[in-house]
Design a protein around this motif. Structure first.
Motif, mmCIF file in Angstrom:
data_model
loop_
_atom_site.group_PDB
_atom_site.id
_atom_site.type_symbol
_atom_site.label_atom_id
_atom_site.label_comp_id
_atom_site.label_asym_id
_atom_site.label_seq_id
_atom_site.Cartn_x
_atom_site.Cartn_y
_atom_site.Cartn_z
ATOM 1 N N TRP A 90 0.874 -1.178 0.000
ATOM 2 C CA TRP A 90 0.000 0.000 0.000
ATOM 3 C C TRP A 90 0.915 1.234 0.000
ATOM 4 C CZ3 TRP A 90 -5.232 0.431 -0.317
ATOM 5 C CH2 TRP A 90 -5.838 1.628 0.071
ATOM 6 N N GLN B 92 -9.081 -3.083 -1.653
ATOM 7 C CA GLN B 92 -7.628 -3.276 -1.540
ATOM 8 C C GLN B 92 -7.162 -4.557 -2.242
ATOM 9 O OE1 GLN B 92 -5.791 -2.580 2.294
ATOM 10 N NE2 GLN B 92 -7.522 -1.354 3.021
ATOM 11 N N PRO C 69 -2.506 -4.814 1.656
ATOM 12 C CA PRO C 69 -3.528 -5.031 0.638
ATOM 13 C C PRO C 69 -3.394 -6.410 0.005
ATOM 14 C CG PRO C 69 -1.800 -3.659 -0.263
ATOM 15 C CD PRO C 69 -1.488 -3.828 1.195
ATOM 16 N N TYR D 44 -7.127 2.533 5.238
ATOM 17 C CA TYR D 44 -6.266 1.365 5.116
ATOM 18 C C TYR D 44 -6.609 0.287 6.130
ATOM 19 C CZ TYR D 44 -1.905 -1.380 5.110
ATOM 20 O OH TYR D 44 -0.980 -2.394 5.057
#
Length: 509
Positions: free
Chosen positions: A148, A189, A235, A289
Motif C-alpha cells: 500500500w 484493496q 492489501p 487502510y
C-alpha cells in the motif's frame, strides 16, 4: 548430540485454517508436508491480534502489557528486546539472524527514533549496516513490507529497498506494482499486481535466508534464524501468476458473513463506527487502510482468492528453504517452526482485516513444528500460544531465559506426551487513536470455550466453541454458563501481576 538449530518461519496475517490440511480449498503443499512430518497445534492462538504487540510478545516471551508494546506504533525497548530468545541464544553461542519484516519498532514515527525500522531514521544507517538488532546478530530487513506504501527510496529504507531500487527500475517497478492485471469487481484493496516476481519481497526474503544458510552463517556454531514474510497482510495484492492460482468461484466463503452486532459487547459496533483520534493524516490511514467496508459475496471471493495466492507463494518459498536445509545436510538436527503473528477475519461476521473482536479467524494461527523427537503426523488440540516459542527454544537448546517468561515449553506436547493445558491467553491495550475508543482487552481460550473481556468496563463475550464454532451465540450472561464463565474469569485473573504503564504511540504503525 550437538545443540539443535532452529528455523522459525512466520507469515503476517495468516489465519490458522488457511492450510490445505485444515480442509480449506487452498494449495499449501509444502506446509501440508511439514505438518505430516511434524506436529500441528490446531488450537494455537496469537499473543495479541495485531502486528507489533504480537511480534514483541513472541520475541520477548512476555505479554504485550508487560513488554510495553501494547499497540502498533509503540517501539519495543531495545533493552527488553535484546533479552528475548535471539539474545539469549546468542549469548549461549548461537549464530542468530533475522530476514524480512521485523516490525519491532514503529515505521511511521512522527520524528526520528533512532530505530533502523523508522522511515525517518533509516537514512542514518549506511549500506553496510546489518545488525545487531533486538538480539539478532545479523539482520536483513524491510520497512513496511505491505505495498500500500511503495518501498522507500534510498537513502531511506533498508536492505530490501536498496535491492529494489538498485535495479535502476524503481519508479517503473512502482508503476507495475500498482497496475492491476484484471477486474476484481471493486473488492477492497485487491488487485493482481504486475510487479515482476523477481522484485517481490516474498522471494527476496527467502533468497536472503537461503544465502545466509549456505554462505553467511558460522558453520562452527548452532544457528537460529527468524524468516518473516510480510504477506498475506493486506492489501490483497498477490502478483500474477500466483494471483490466478485459485479461482474466486471455487474458494470457500465463511458460513456467516453478515455484520451481527446484536448480542455482542458494545465495542464491536464502536470499533467500526467511531472516529479514530489523532492528527488528520493518521486518522485517514486508520479509516482508508485499516478498515474495510462490507463486501459483496463476489468481492469477498476475490479477496479470499488473492489471499490464497499470497499464501501459496509463501508456501512455495517455504519449500525452497526446506530444500536448502536438506541439501546442506542440516535436516537431522534442525527444528523448523511455522506460524504467524495473527490471523484475519477474512469475511467472518462481515469483517475483513483485524481489530478488537477476537473471533477465531483472527486469534487462531498456524503452528507447525518438525524436528528431532517431534511426533510425526500428530495434531494437538491443547490450547497453546506462539508466546510459548521462547520457552520451547530454551528447553530444546538447554539455554536459560534472560527475563521473565509468560509461556510454557511445547516440548512435551511435541514429543507426544500427555501434557494438558488449561488455557492460552491473548491481550491488547488500545488507546483511542486506534478505533476511537479506549479498550483493555484480555482473552482466554480453552479447548472448549473462549472468553474476552474489556477490563475497563467489565463487559465481555463468551463462546462455546464445541456447540457454536462459528461464534454466533454470546453466552456471557447465560445462567447456564455461569460456572464455566467463573472458571474462565479465574484464568483471566491468573495473568502475571507485572503490567507496566500505558505508553503513547510514536506513530500509527
Amino acid at each position: 548430540m550437538p545443540q539443535p538449530n532452529f528455523i522459525f518461519i512466520t507469515a503476517d496475517q495468516h489465519r490458522g485454517d488457511c492450510l490445505g490440511v485444515e480442509g480449506r480449498n487452498i494449495r499449501t503443499p509444502h506446509l501440508d508436508q511439514l505438518a505430516r512430518e511434524g506436529t500441528r497445534f490446531a488450537s494455537a492462538i496469537c499473543p495479541s491480534p495485531v502486528c507489533q504487540p504480537s511480534r514483541a510478545a513472541i520475541l520477548t516471551g512476555q505479554l504485550c502489557r508487560t513488554n510495553g508494546v501494547h499497540d502498533n506504533g509503540i517501539d519495543l525497548d531495545p533493552e527488553v528486546g535484546e533479552k528475548g530468545f535471539a539474545g539469549a541464544l546468542g549469548a549461549a553461542g548461537y549464530d542468530t539472524a533475522f530476514f524480512g519484516k521485523a516490525h519491532f519498532s514503529s515505521y511511521d514515527a512522527r520524528e526520528k527514533t533512532g530505530s533502523p525500522e523508522s522511515v525517518l531514521s533509516s537514512e542514518d544507517f549506511d549500506d553496510t549496516w546489518s545488525g545487531p538488532y533486538m538480539g539478532f546478530e545479523h539482520v536483513e530487513i524491510m520497512l513496511h513490507g505491505h505495498n500500500w506504501f511503495t518501498p522507500q527510496k534510498p537513502p531511506r529504507g533498508q536492505h530490501y529497498e536498496r535491492f529494489y531500487y538498485g535495479s535502476g527500475r524503481g519508479d517503473e517497478l512502482n508503476a507495475l506494482y500498482a497496475q492491476g492485471g484484471r477486474d476484481t469487481g471493486g473488492a477492497a484493496q485487491t488487485w493482481h499486481s504486475q510487479l515482476p516476481l523477481a522484485y517481490h519481497n516474498t522471494p527476496w526474503t527467502a533468497d536472503r535466508a537461503i544465502d545466509w544458510l549456505n554462505y553467511g552463517r558460522d558453520a562452527d556454531k548452532p544457528f537460529m534464524t527468524w524468516i518473516s514474510f510480510p504477506d498475506p497482510h493486506h492489501p490483497f495484492d498477490c502478483p500474477e501468476p500466483w494471483s490466478l492460482l485459485h479461482d474466486p468461484a471455487e474458494v470457500d466463503l465463511p458460513e456467516n458473513r453478515s455484520r451481527d452486532f446484536d448480542n455482542r459487547p458494545w465495542w464491536h459496533h464502536a470499533a467500526v463506527a467511531s472516529e479514530p483520534q489523532g492528527n488528520s493524516a493518521e486518522v485517514e490511514i486508520r479509516k482508508s487502510y485499516s478498515r474495510i467496508p462490507p463486501q459483496t459475496d463476489d468481492q469477498l471471493r476475490e479477496i479470499i482468492a488473492n489471499t490464497y495466492g499470497q499464501i501459496s507463494l509463501i508456501d512455495h518459498h517455504v519449500g525452497r528453504i526446506l530444500n536448502a536445509l536438506r541439501q546442506a545436510g542440516l535436516d537431522d538436527n534442525t527444528y523448523v517452526i511455522y506460524s504467524a503473528d495473527h490471523g484475519d477475519w477474512l469475511g467472518d461476521h462481515g469483517l475483513v482485516l483485524k481489530g478488537p473482536m477476537f473471533y477465531e479467524g483472527l486469534l487462531r494461527v498456524p503452528l507447525i513444528v518438525r524436528g528431532p523427537g517431534v511426533a510425526a503426523g500428530q495434531v494437538v488440540d491443547e490450547p497453546v500460544s506462539v508466546l510459548d516459542l521462547g520457552p520451547t527454544l530454551y528447553d530444546l537448546a538447554g539455554v536459560s531465559a534472560l527475563q521473565t517468561q509468560h509461556g510454557t515449553s511445547l516440548r512435551p506436547l511435541m514429543e507426544g506426551q500427555a501434557a494438558p493445558r488449561d488455557f492460552a491467553m491473548s491481550e491488547w491495550e488500545l488507546l483511542p487513536n486506534r478505533v476511537g475508543v479506549a479498550l483493555s482487552l484480555r482473552c482466554v481460550r480453552t479447548r472448549t470455550d473462549k472468553l474476552t473481556m474489556d477490563m475497563r468496563s467489565g463487559v465481555g463475550e463468551m463462546y462455546d466453541l464445541l456447540r457454536d464454532p462459528q461464534e454466533m451465540i454470546n453466552v456471557f450472561d447465560d445462567p447456564a454458563y455461569a460456572e464455566r464463565r467463573q472458571t474462565l474469569e479465574g484464568f483471566l485473573a491468573r495473568r502475571p501481576d507485572d503490567i507496566g504503564p500505558n505508553r503513547i504511540p510514536v506513530g500509527p504503525a
